[in-house]
Every structure is written in structure tokens, then in C-alpha cells.
Design a protein around this motif. Structure first.
Motif, PDB file in Angstrom:
ATOM      1  N   LYS A  99      65.360 -18.032 -24.014  1.00  0.00           N
ATOM      2  CA  LYS A  99      64.713 -18.354 -23.362  1.00  0.00           C
ATOM      3  C   LYS A  99      63.220 -19.550 -23.304  1.00  0.00           C
ATOM      4  O   LYS A  99      63.125 -19.610 -24.038  1.00  0.00           O
ATOM      5  N   GLY A 100      63.535 -20.057 -22.103  1.00  0.00           N
ATOM      6  CA  GLY A 100      62.875 -21.798 -22.056  1.00  0.00           C
ATOM      7  C   GLY A 100      63.309 -22.849 -22.358  1.00  0.00           C
ATOM      8  O   GLY A 100      63.087 -23.536 -22.489  1.00  0.00           O
ATOM      9  N   ARG A 101      64.703 -22.160 -22.578  1.00  0.00           N
ATOM     10  CA  ARG A 101      65.928 -24.221 -23.472  1.00  0.00           C
ATOM     11  C   ARG A 101      66.618 -23.763 -22.484  1.00  0.00           C
ATOM     12  O   ARG A 101      67.112 -25.340 -22.787  1.00  0.00           O
ATOM     13  N   PHE A 102      66.970 -21.882 -22.070  1.00  0.00           N
ATOM     14  CA  PHE A 102      68.596 -22.567 -21.343  1.00  0.00           C
ATOM     15  C   PHE A 102      68.099 -21.817 -19.882  1.00  0.00           C
ATOM     16  O   PHE A 102      67.358 -21.118 -19.656  1.00  0.00           O
TER      17      PHE A 102
ATOM     18  N   MET B 121      71.065 -26.068 -21.614  1.00  0.00           N
ATOM     19  CA  MET B 121      71.410 -26.609 -23.356  1.00  0.00           C
ATOM     20  C   MET B 121      69.674 -27.128 -23.863  1.00  0.00           C
ATOM     21  O   MET B 121      70.820 -28.186 -24.089  1.00  0.00           O
ATOM     22  N   ASN B 122      69.191 -27.012 -23.741  1.00  0.00           N
ATOM     23  CA  ASN B 122      67.541 -27.986 -24.374  1.00  0.00           C
ATOM     24  C   ASN B 122      67.431 -27.217 -25.605  1.00  0.00           C
ATOM     25  O   ASN B 122      67.359 -26.064 -25.884  1.00  0.00           O
ATOM     26  N   SER B 123      66.968 -28.248 -26.598  1.00  0.00           N
ATOM     27  CA  SER B 123      65.742 -28.032 -27.671  1.00  0.00           C
ATOM     28  C   SER B 123      67.051 -27.119 -28.275  1.00  0.00           C
ATOM     29  O   SER B 123      66.049 -26.468 -28.915  1.00  0.00           O
ATOM     30  N   LEU B 124      67.644 -27.696 -28.609  1.00  0.00           N
ATOM     31  CA  LEU B 124      68.492 -27.104 -29.098  1.00  0.00           C
ATOM     32  C   LEU B 124      68.249 -26.722 -30.835  1.00  0.00           C
ATOM     33  O   LEU B 124      67.781 -27.805 -31.263  1.00  0.00           O
ATOM     34  N   LYS B 125      68.857 -26.349 -31.311  1.00  0.00           N
ATOM     35  CA  LYS B 125      69.209 -25.493 -32.722  1.00  0.00           C
ATOM     36  C   LYS B 125      70.208 -25.037 -33.800  1.00  0.00           C
ATOM     37  O   LYS B 125      70.911 -24.977 -32.781  1.00  0.00           O
TER      38      LYS B 125
END
Length: 122
Positions: free
Chosen positions: A65-68, A83-87
Motif C-alpha cells: 500500500k502506498g507504493r504499488f 511498483m515504486n519505492s521497491l524493496k
């Protein structure tokens, strides 16, 4: 006959972005909810996101949540996962799926793609 084909996976550094695509080949794209799932090595497959047939409802796993962002384009019979701010923990094979019915939320998925690998490095 329905076929789902994912693309867009790859290798990215932590903090980076990728956009996955899922094309549905066949009929009825606009009639069904769609979803994204992922499976990391040695782990069970888990839910990532889902979108209703008209795009008005969306659901996400807490971990993304909040990233994708899930979306769909009926003119292209395609669903997306931005997909942002991937970990590194996002590393997995990502699968798209089409629901069995048209209800929301989906209770069962009838068709699955072959998967696309996403690898997030440190």
C-alpha cells in the motif's frame, strides 16, 4: 480460451520502479476482476493487488500500500502494476490472474499467467 501474458519484470535497485503489464488474450477482459500475486523463493504465493472489472474498486496487500498501483486499460485488454519505492523484500515472481466470476472482491481466480521475475537489489 483465455491466456494471460505478463511482462515488465527485471532487475532494479532498491528505491527504483518497475511497471508490470498483463495482457489477456481472449474474450471478456472487461467482465472480470483481475489480480496480481507474487511468490518469493521458498515462500507461498501471496496476494498483491486486485482491481474490479470497471476499475472502480481496488485492493492492496498491506505490504505494498502506498507504493504499488494497479490499473487496467480495456482498450488494450491490459492490466498494469506500477511498483515504486521497491524493496529487496519485493523480489519474487509476479503473476497476474483473472477472476472466475464478476463479483467484488474476487473469491477465486480461474486463469493465471506464467509469471515474470522481479529482482530488487540492495
Amino acid at each position: 480460451q483465455v491466456q494471460l501474458i505478463e511482462s515488465g519484470g527485471g532487475l532494479v535497485q532498491a528505491g527504483g520502479s518497475l511497471r508490470l503489464s498483463c495482457v489477456l488474450i481472449g474474450r471478456g477482459f472487461s467482465l472480470y476482476s483481475m489480480g496480481w500475486f507474487r511468490q518469493a523463493l521458498g515462500k507461498e504465493r501471496e496476494f498483491v493487488a486486485a482491481i474490479s472489472r470497471n476499475g472502480g474498486n481496488r485492493d492492496y496487500a498491506d505490504s505494498v500500500k502506498g507504493r504499488f498501483t494497479i490499473s487496467r486499460d480495456h482498450t488494450k485488454n491490459t492490466m498494469y502494476l506500477q511498483m515504486n519505492s521497491l524493496k529487496p523484500d519485493d523480489t519474487a515472481v509476479y503473476y497476474c490472474a483473472r477472476s472466475e466470476g464478476s463479483t467484488w472482491p474476487p473469491y477465486k481466480y480461474a486463469y493465471w499467467g506464467q509469471g515474470t521475475q522481479v529482482t530488487v537489489s540492495q
